[in-house]
Scaffold this motif. Structure first.
Motif, mmCIF file in Angstrom:
data_model
loop_
_atom_site.group_PDB
_atom_site.id
_atom_site.type_symbol
_atom_site.label_atom_id
_atom_site.label_comp_id
_atom_site.label_asym_id
_atom_site.label_seq_id
_atom_site.Cartn_x
_atom_site.Cartn_y
_atom_site.Cartn_z
ATOM 1 N N ILE A 120 12.648 -17.550 -20.484
ATOM 2 C CA ILE A 120 12.839 -18.277 -19.443
ATOM 3 C C ILE A 120 14.147 -18.272 -18.435
ATOM 4 O O ILE A 120 13.530 -17.971 -17.731
ATOM 5 N N GLY A 121 14.900 -19.218 -19.199
ATOM 6 C CA GLY A 121 16.118 -19.340 -18.868
ATOM 7 C C GLY A 121 16.740 -18.068 -18.438
ATOM 8 O O GLY A 121 17.546 -17.544 -17.720
ATOM 9 N N THR A 122 16.423 -16.555 -19.481
ATOM 10 C CA THR A 122 17.426 -16.260 -19.494
ATOM 11 C C THR A 122 15.925 -15.363 -18.243
ATOM 12 O O THR A 122 17.738 -14.342 -17.294
ATOM 13 N N SER A 123 15.650 -15.481 -17.982
ATOM 14 C CA SER A 123 14.693 -13.790 -17.336
ATOM 15 C C SER A 123 14.941 -14.477 -15.203
ATOM 16 O O SER A 123 15.341 -13.840 -14.745
ATOM 17 N N ALA A 124 15.121 -16.142 -15.757
ATOM 18 C CA ALA A 124 15.621 -16.930 -14.292
ATOM 19 C C ALA A 124 16.353 -16.290 -13.840
ATOM 20 O O ALA A 124 17.371 -16.291 -12.823
ATOM 21 N N SER A 125 17.739 -16.608 -15.146
ATOM 22 C CA SER A 125 19.024 -15.707 -14.483
ATOM 23 C C SER A 125 19.202 -14.377 -14.533
ATOM 24 O O SER A 125 20.086 -14.491 -13.223
ATOM 25 N N ALA A 126 18.401 -13.848 -14.549
ATOM 26 C CA ALA A 126 18.746 -12.371 -13.790
ATOM 27 C C ALA A 126 17.883 -11.938 -13.087
ATOM 28 O O ALA A 126 18.478 -11.227 -12.077
ATOM 29 N N ASP A 127 17.304 -12.556 -13.006
ATOM 30 C CA ASP A 127 16.591 -12.688 -11.894
ATOM 31 C C ASP A 127 17.272 -13.405 -10.347
ATOM 32 O O ASP A 127 17.709 -12.439 -9.667
ATOM 33 N N ASP A 183 26.088 -21.018 -0.868
ATOM 34 C CA ASP A 183 25.056 -20.143 -1.870
ATOM 35 C C ASP A 183 25.505 -18.385 -2.025
ATOM 36 O O ASP A 183 25.838 -19.041 -1.964
ATOM 37 N N PRO A 184 24.644 -18.634 -3.833
ATOM 38 C CA PRO A 184 24.942 -17.738 -4.224
ATOM 39 C C PRO A 184 24.048 -16.404 -3.563
ATOM 40 O O PRO A 184 24.832 -15.494 -4.012
ATOM 41 N N LEU A 185 23.532 -16.316 -2.481
ATOM 42 C CA LEU A 185 23.721 -15.345 -1.613
ATOM 43 C C LEU A 185 24.139 -14.853 -0.702
ATOM 44 O O LEU A 185 24.294 -14.077 -0.047
ATOM 45 N N LYS A 186 25.307 -16.167 -0.451
ATOM 46 C CA LYS A 186 26.123 -15.817 0.683
ATOM 47 C C LYS A 186 27.825 -16.150 0.376
ATOM 48 O O LYS A 186 28.280 -17.312 0.479
ATOM 49 N N PRO A 187 28.369 -15.245 -0.719
ATOM 50 C CA PRO A 187 29.676 -15.426 -0.627
ATOM 51 C C PRO A 187 30.721 -15.611 -0.087
ATOM 52 O O PRO A 187 30.496 -14.543 1.108
ATOM 53 N N VAL A 225 27.716 -22.486 -8.986
ATOM 54 C CA VAL A 225 27.548 -21.400 -8.653
ATOM 55 C C VAL A 225 26.924 -20.558 -9.340
ATOM 56 O O VAL A 225 27.491 -20.917 -10.332
ATOM 57 N N LEU A 226 25.803 -20.220 -9.313
ATOM 58 C CA LEU A 226 24.897 -19.322 -10.556
ATOM 59 C C LEU A 226 24.744 -20.011 -12.102
ATOM 60 O O LEU A 226 25.179 -19.160 -12.859
ATOM 61 N N GLY A 227 25.075 -21.565 -11.826
ATOM 62 C CA GLY A 227 24.474 -22.351 -13.303
ATOM 63 C C GLY A 227 25.951 -22.911 -13.426
ATOM 64 O O GLY A 227 26.251 -23.015 -15.084
ATOM 65 N N GLU A 279 37.197 -23.002 -6.638
ATOM 66 C CA GLU A 279 36.473 -21.209 -6.798
ATOM 67 C C GLU A 279 35.653 -20.795 -7.789
ATOM 68 O O GLU A 279 35.739 -21.025 -8.260
ATOM 69 N N ARG A 280 34.749 -19.392 -7.943
ATOM 70 C CA ARG A 280 34.233 -18.984 -8.972
ATOM 71 C C ARG A 280 34.331 -17.927 -8.574
ATOM 72 O O ARG A 280 33.144 -17.575 -7.539
ATOM 73 N N HIS A 281 34.269 -17.033 -9.669
ATOM 74 C CA HIS A 281 34.729 -15.514 -9.372
ATOM 75 C C HIS A 281 33.693 -14.704 -9.898
ATOM 76 O O HIS A 281 32.906 -15.673 -11.184
ATOM 77 N N TYR A 282 32.590 -13.891 -9.376
ATOM 78 C CA TYR A 282 31.142 -13.424 -10.645
ATOM 79 C C TYR A 282 31.884 -11.317 -10.397
ATOM 80 O O TYR A 282 31.762 -11.039 -9.651
ATOM 81 N N TRP A 283 32.321 -11.262 -11.583
ATOM 82 C CA TRP A 283 32.459 -10.048 -12.007
ATOM 83 C C TRP A 283 30.757 -9.192 -11.927
ATOM 84 O O TRP A 283 30.664 -8.509 -12.905
ATOM 85 N N LEU A 284 30.334 -8.759 -10.762
ATOM 86 C CA LEU A 284 28.630 -8.191 -10.815
ATOM 87 C C LEU A 284 29.052 -6.747 -10.939
ATOM 88 O O LEU A 284 28.300 -6.429 -10.811
ATOM 89 N N TYR A 285 30.167 -6.122 -9.721
ATOM 90 C CA TYR A 285 29.903 -4.519 -10.125
ATOM 91 C C TYR A 285 31.347 -4.210 -10.989
ATOM 92 O O TYR A 285 31.483 -2.804 -10.513
#
Length: 177
Positions: free
Chosen positions: A25-32, A86-90, A124-126, A146-152
């Motif tokens: 469930i935690g992995t699924s929530a994180s993926a969501d 806000d994770p949706l507003k970097p 942010v994002l856990g 600060e926190r980076h997220y290499w999403l792309y």
């Protein structure tokens, strides 16, 4: 004695099943959450869309010899001025300069400017955000989280690491690279 072993085995198996289900469930929530972040920020693959949304170039392409590169930051100062994370507003979008003069979106970054708060580290994002004291290469006073997220762009150092050895400033960086 045999009944006791069976009961112990059943309790252990049940506990492991519950833990495994909870982790799933935690992995699924994180993926969501990651899917939502990607869905909201995908439009910023176009630098023109980022500019229309209020992101402007900040500093120069950041790199650290022996560690890797962050890239060219584009920052939305309205979001930086808001202390909410806000994770949706970097607050920042990070782009890699390309050989043809264009930019490729490689990472997102969340930023909170202000003094260090050791007993209330923002997340942010856990992930805990990292504090950067002043003076710093960006001239941000008094310091910032600060926190980076290499999403792309994949990062062999990890998706939430600052520096990515697979990204280049192509000669436009703050350390000559």
């Amino acid at each position: 004695m045999m009944h006791r072993r069976i009961a112990l085995w059943l309790v252990t198996a049940s506990a492991l099943a519950v833990v495994g289900f909870g982790m799933a469930i935690g992995t699924s929530a994180s993926a969501d959450v990651s899917a939502n972040v990607r869905a909201v920020t995908a439009r910023f693959n176009s630098l023109e869309q980022a500019k229309k949304a209020g992101y402007v170039p900040f500093y120069v392409c950041a790199e650290e010899p022996g560690m890797g590169t962050m890239g060219q930051h584009y920052v939305n100062f309205d979001l930086v001025g808001d202390p909410a994370i806000d994770p949706l507003k970097p607050e920042a979008l990070v782009y890699e300069p390309r050989g043809n003069g264009t930019f490729k979106l490689v990472a997102l970054e969340w930023v909170r400017v202000g003094p260090e708060t050791p007993n209330a580290v923002p997340t942010v994002l856990g992930h805990d955000m990292l504090y950067r004291t002043a003076p710093n290469r960006y001239g941000i006073e008094p310091g910032f989280y600060e926190r980076h997220y290499w999403l792309y762009q994949s990062n062999p150092n990890g998706a939430f690491s600052d520096w990515n050895p697979d990204v280049s400033c192509r000669g436009t960086g703050d350390n000559g690279g």
